[in-house]
Design a protein around this motif. Structure first.
Motif, short mmCIF file in Angstrom:
data_model
loop_
_atom_site.label_atom_id
_atom_site.label_comp_id
_atom_site.label_asym_id
_atom_site.label_seq_id
_atom_site.Cartn_x
_atom_site.Cartn_y
_atom_site.Cartn_z
N LYS A 439 0.82 -1.22 0.00
CA LYS A 439 0.00 0.00 0.00
C LYS A 439 0.85 1.26 0.00
O LYS A 439 0.41 2.31 -0.47
N GLN A 440 2.09 1.15 0.52
CA GLN A 440 2.96 2.33 0.54
C GLN A 440 3.33 2.78 -0.88
O GLN A 440 3.72 3.93 -1.10
N TYR A 441 3.19 1.88 -1.87
CA TYR A 441 3.50 2.22 -3.25
C TYR A 441 2.26 2.66 -4.02
O TYR A 441 2.33 2.88 -5.24
N GLY A 442 1.12 2.73 -3.37
CA GLY A 442 -0.10 3.17 -4.05
C GLY A 442 -1.00 2.03 -4.49
O GLY A 442 -2.02 2.26 -5.14
N GLU A 469 -1.78 -12.68 -7.37
CA GLU A 469 -0.43 -12.17 -7.17
C GLU A 469 -0.20 -10.84 -7.91
O GLU A 469 0.87 -10.26 -7.81
N VAL A 470 -1.18 -10.38 -8.70
CA VAL A 470 -0.99 -9.17 -9.52
C VAL A 470 -1.69 -8.01 -8.83
O VAL A 470 -2.93 -7.99 -8.74
N PRO A 471 -0.92 -7.02 -8.34
CA PRO A 471 -1.56 -5.88 -7.64
C PRO A 471 -1.99 -4.79 -8.62
O PRO A 471 -1.50 -4.70 -9.74
N VAL A 472 -2.93 -3.96 -8.17
CA VAL A 472 -3.44 -2.85 -8.96
C VAL A 472 -3.17 -1.56 -8.19
O VAL A 472 -3.52 -1.45 -7.01
N GLY A 473 -2.54 -0.60 -8.89
CA GLY A 473 -2.16 0.65 -8.24
C GLY A 473 -2.88 1.84 -8.84
O GLY A 473 -3.81 1.72 -9.64
N ARG A 483 11.01 2.89 -8.61
CA ARG A 483 11.24 2.42 -7.25
C ARG A 483 10.43 1.15 -6.99
O ARG A 483 10.92 0.20 -6.36
N VAL A 484 9.20 1.12 -7.47
CA VAL A 484 8.34 -0.06 -7.26
C VAL A 484 8.96 -1.29 -7.90
O VAL A 484 9.01 -2.38 -7.30
N ILE A 485 9.47 -1.13 -9.13
CA ILE A 485 10.05 -2.28 -9.84
C ILE A 485 11.30 -2.77 -9.12
O ILE A 485 11.51 -3.99 -8.96
N GLN A 486 12.14 -1.85 -8.66
CA GLN A 486 13.39 -2.26 -8.01
C GLN A 486 13.14 -2.88 -6.65
O GLN A 486 13.78 -3.87 -6.28
#
Length: 983
Positions: A439-442, A469-473, A483-486
């Motif tokens: 949630k910190q990434y949106g 396993e697939v999140p939605v932002g 940053r999310v990818i790394q």
């Protein structure tokens, strides 16, 4: 501002041109040898040095190599003249083209004028006979004009004679009208006298009529009084009759009342005692009260049941509406399926009708079973699950799927997809990372939590597409996607409008991500909660069951209520009968008392009929006496009225006699008036005819004067007069003397006119302006002859100038082309190829068509071909262009020449050969400076001491200018060179 310096070398010293550009003000400042000057002076200095930036023979950039090959022969000649020819060569060429153009214009003009002159002479010869015929026709037209001038005078004389005859007839008619008017005067006087007698008689008749009317009015009044007396007598008789009838009726009613009292007394004697009926009435009243209580209780239960039924029906309608809305939404999804995938839709219909053929659960296509919790998120699901799986049927058993596919695909030939759900359910499998960590990434949800679906469908999607396993932002996720990818190492990520797929390279272990924009959702935007629909169907079944129970209870209560109603009616009837028996004696006593009172009143109301009859007889006698007196007065009035009528009739007869005499006189007067009107009409017609003839005479006189060109008041000269006739307007006139030789009647004049017109019409095709055109054409022929002489002199002068300029231009040009050809051929021969240059033209007199033709041959098996953009390859064109420029090098008058990347299209052999030629040619004495710009060169190329090599360093890792130190680079290079042998 940034200064740009250009040094130009001359024998008298260097020429340094400086340009300072002010970017802020968008201005340029020019300096020559550091002295301020204008752009125009700079351009003049550059032109004096024969520097031509636009000439491809001097400045040839890389992108212009193909354009150089596209130069036409004419353009190449012009560029060569400007580049290496004497300054006057191009000038002479331009003069020749101008002279030749003017020569063509003069030749065309002379030729046109000569042809036009010959046509004019031929036309005048052809029109000469027409002119003679024109004059012959004019003689006939003059005679026609004389005849047309005399004709109005003859017409005028004929009309004038008609006018005199009509005038005499008019005067005779006027005299006859006067006599007829004098004969009507006695008749008019007699008619007026009779009219006065008639008015007198009619006045007396009116007086008699008034008297008769007044007498008749008095008679009518007497008759009205008599009628009123008769009506009064009749009213008295009717009143007496009414009183007699009332007395007889009173006696009859008294008799009837006494009889009724006797009957009631007899009935009262027979009536039983009612005291012993009260116990029976009380018992029935108690039973009736008990039955009514039971009935009220039953009706209350019926009302409760009805309210319960209404409540259930309202609930049923609400549930039905919800089911219809669900069905409508489902129909929308099915319509989309039918429109896009008709075969899948047909398979759904087959499945719904044949579910009994399957052992385990079969789910309809995924797009129909998925129910989005929020329509806005449908785009994520549709972008994640391929369309082939969205329209796939989901089976729990392999056997069921084979049965389905055999029926649908093999038998019905429908193209459908089918999948099998995993044996162990994945529907509730937990994600590898809790959502709270993301949630910190949106991220706000996984794909699985965005929708509901049957367990087999959810299990298949989790297993196949890892939707758990697939999140939605959101947009916040997109802003910090790197940053999310790394940090998260997620393989698939959804943001608000994009999908990111993250992969790790097998070779470099680097993270590679790709993103695509999300497509708009098409199928899952309609939400249908199937579980809620099933719950509604169960609720509807329960409501129907309760409704049936309520209906059964209502029927039983209605039967009970009907039985109680029947029993209540029976008790009421018994009670009514007992009450009637109890109150009957009291009612009889009351009736007898009432009838005795009525009888007493009727006996007291008596009437004396004899006294009434005596009074009525006395009144009638008095009225009859009055009536006799009125009749006598009426008779006298009738006699007076009759006498007045007789007198009126006598007066009417006298008036009739007078009217008859008057009518006879009026008839005679009308006959005389008719004859007078006819005579007056004849007079008016004659007078109108006289006026018309007079007007016509004036018009004909006016037209005749116009024909003879005489004014309205002008007197005809004596020499033109033969006779002087008198005309109606009082003026004297006569036709001209020239008319004496012409006919004097209209018929003769018309016949001669017809003859002359026929003769004149034989001269057809003539124009009144033929003579004028003939004369003008003669003058124009003389003028054209003089102009043609002047043009021929001018043409001879231009031809002489062309001959002189051609000699000064063509001979040096041929020598120059031969020199270029010699050097060009030598260069090609050194390369084991062939090439030549020649001066080409199709017509020696067309100076604007002269051009330099380049023909080359790179293979011994071919012939010489002209250099074109299409026949040779790019490398061959580059070689030919370079060698042509080399051929111009020693002849060039320009201070320097620039060639940019000319070697890019050459093969290594030709590039080496061409470079050697460039070096040998450019390093000779007395040649212009040569700039050769290239991004690369071959190794081991020849070098000359007169060459200068400049390197331009550029690239992403280049040092900054303030850190550049060439000496340090050289020292470092020397150290590397010294240390290499020891290694």
């Amino acid at each position: 501002m940034k200064p740009v310096d250009h040094p130009w070398f001359r024998t008298s010293g260097n020429l340094v041109i400086t340009r300072e550009i002010d970017v802020a003000k968008n201005q340029s400042f020019w300096f020559i040898n550091k002295k301020s000057t204008t752009q125009k002076v700079v351009e003049e200095q550059v032109a004096a040095l024969n520097i031509q930036v636009g000439n491809l023979c001097q400045f040839l950039p890389q992108d212009k190599v193909g354009e150089f090959a596209k130069l036409s022969k004419i353009e190449l000649l012009e560029a060569t003249e400007k580049s290496i020819g004497p300054p006057e060569m191009h000038k002479y060429h331009c003069e020749l083209k101008n002279f030749r153009e003017k020569e063509k214009q003069l030749e065309t003009s002379c030729k046109e004028k000569t042809e036009y002159l010959e046509k004019m002479i031929q036309r005048n010869e052809r029109y000469k006979q027409d002119v003679e015929r024109f004059y012959e026709r004019k003689r006939h037209l003059d005679l026609i004009e004389m005849l047309e001038a005399k004709r109005p005078w003859v017409e005028y004389e004929n009309v004038r004679q008609d006018y005199e005859e009509v005038k005499l007839a008019r005067d005779r008619a006027k005299e006859e009208v006067r006599k007829l008017k004098e004969g009507q005067i006695p008749i008019t006087q007699r008619i007026e006298e009779i009219e006065r007698q008639r008015h007198n008689l009619e006045a007396r008749i009116k007086e008699k009529a008034t008297d008769i009317k007044e007498t008749s009015q008095k008679c009518k009044q007497k008759q009205d009084v008599i009628e009123r007396k008769d009506k009064h007598i009749e009213e008295l008789q009717q009143a007496l009759t009414v009183k007699q009838n009332e007395e007889h009726d009173r006696q009859r009613r008294i008799s009837n009342t006494r009889k009724m009292i006797e009957d009631l007394q007899n009935e009262l004697k027979t009536t039983e005692n009612c005291e012993n009926l009260q116990p029976q009435i009380d018992a029935i009243t108690n039973d009736l009260r008990r039955v009514q209580d039971e009935k009220a209780l039953c009706e209350g239960e019926i009302i409760d049941k009805r309210r319960e039924r209404e409540t259930l029906e309202k609930e049923k309608r609400s549930v039905d509406d919800h089911i219809v809305r669900f069905d409508n939404l489902m129909n929308q999804k099915e319509d989309k399926l039918r429109q896009r995938y008709r075969d899948t839709y047909d398979a759904v219909l087959w499945l719904r009708n044949n579910r009994d053929k399957f052992k385990q659960r079969v789910c309809e296509p995924i797009m129909l079973t998925i129910n989005m919790k929020d329509n806005k998120n449908a785009k994520y699901i549709e972008n994640h699950i391929p369309s082939n799986d969205l329209r796939a049927f989901v089976f729990e058993s392999q056997e069921d799927m084979e049965v389905f596919l055999k029926e649908v695909r093999d038998h019905k030939k429908l193209r459908v997809n089918a999948v099998i759900a995993p044996k162990s359910s994945y529907a509730d499998k937990a994600p590898s990372r809790p959502l709270n960590e993301l949630k910190q990434y949106g991220f706000f949800s996984y794909l699985r939590e965005l929708f509901d679906a049957p367990d087999p469908v959810m299990s298949y999607l989790c297993c196949q597409y890892h939707i758990h396993e697939v999140p939605v932002g959101t947009e916040r996720t997109r802003e910090r996607i790197e940053r999310v990818i790394q940090e998260t190492r997620l393989k698939q990520i959804y943001t608000a409008e994009e999908k990111f797929v993250v992969k790790t390279s097998f070779y470099s272990n680097n993270v590679i991500s790709s993103n695509t924009s999300l497509k708009v959702a098409q199928f899952l935007t309609v939400t249908v909660d199937l579980e809620q629909r099933r719950h509604l169907e169960e609720q509807l079944k329960e409501i129907n069951r309760k409704l049936q129970a309520v209906e059964s209870g209502l029927i039983a209560l209605h039967e009970t209520n009907k039985h109680l109603e029947h029993k209540d009616n029976e008790l009421r009837q018994k009670k009514k009968e007992l009450l009637e028996r109890k109150t009957k004696k009291r009612q009889l006593e009351q009736k007898i008392s009432s009838k005795l009172g009525s009888l007493k009143l009727m006996e007291q109301d008596t009437c004396n009929l004899e006294e009434e009859e005596r009074k009525a007889s006395t009144k009638i006698k008095e009225i009859n006496v009055q009536k006799a007196k009125l009749v006598t007065e009426l008779t006298n009035l009738i006699k007076i009225c009759t006498s007045l009528h007789i007198q009126k009739v006598d007066l009417i007869l006298q008036n009739t006699t007078v009217i008859s005499e008057k009518n006879k006189l009026e008839s005679d007067y009308m006959a005389a008036s008719s004859q007078l009107r006819l005579t007056e009409q004849h007079f008016i017609e004659l007078d109108e005819s006289r006026q018309r003839l007079l007007q016509k005479c004036r018009e004909l006189m006016k037209r005749a004067r116009q024909v003879c060109n005489l004014g309205a008041e002008q007197t005809i000269p004596q020499e033109y007069q033969t006779q002087v006739p008198t005309i109606p307007n009082g003026h004297n006139s006569s036709p001209p003397m020239a008319f004496q030789d012409l006919p004097n009647t209209l018929d003769e004049i018309d016949a001669l006119l017809t003859e002359e017109r026929s003769r004149a019409s034989c001269f057809t095709g003539l124009n009144p302006t033929v003579v004028e055109e003939y004369t003008k054409r003669e003058e124009e022929i003389e003028q054209l002859t003089e102009e043609l002489k002047i043009k021929n002199v001018e043409l001879d002068k231009y031809r002489e100038n062309i001959s002189q300029v051609k000699e000064r231009w063509l001979n040096p040009l041929k020598e120059l082309v031969e020199k270029i050809n010699e050097k060009f051929s030598n260069f090609f021969s050194s390369m084991q190829c062939a090439g030549e240059i020649d001066l080409h033209t199709e017509n020696e007199e067309d100076y604007d068509k002269y051009g330099i033709r380049i023909r080359v041959k790179f293979r011994s098996s071919t012939q010489l071909h002209e250099l074109t953009p299409h026949h040779q390859s790019g490398g061959e064109r580059s070689v030919s262009t370079m060698l042509y420029l080399m051929a111009l090098q020693e002849l060039n008058r320009c201070p320097f020449r620039v060639v940019d990347e000319i070697n890019q299209g050459m093969d290594p052999i030709n590039e080496r050969r061409v470079f050697e030629m460039v070096v040998n040619t450019a390093c000779k004495e007395n040649t212009s400076q040569y700039f050769f710009i290239t991004p690369k060169l071959l190794q081991n190329l020849p070098y000359n001491e007169k060459m200068t090599v400049l390197f331009v360093y550029n690239g992403p890792h280049m040092l900054e200018p303030n850190r550049w130190n060439l000496k340090a680079f050289q020292r470092r290079r020397r150290r590397i060179t010294f240390t290499q042998p020891s290694q």
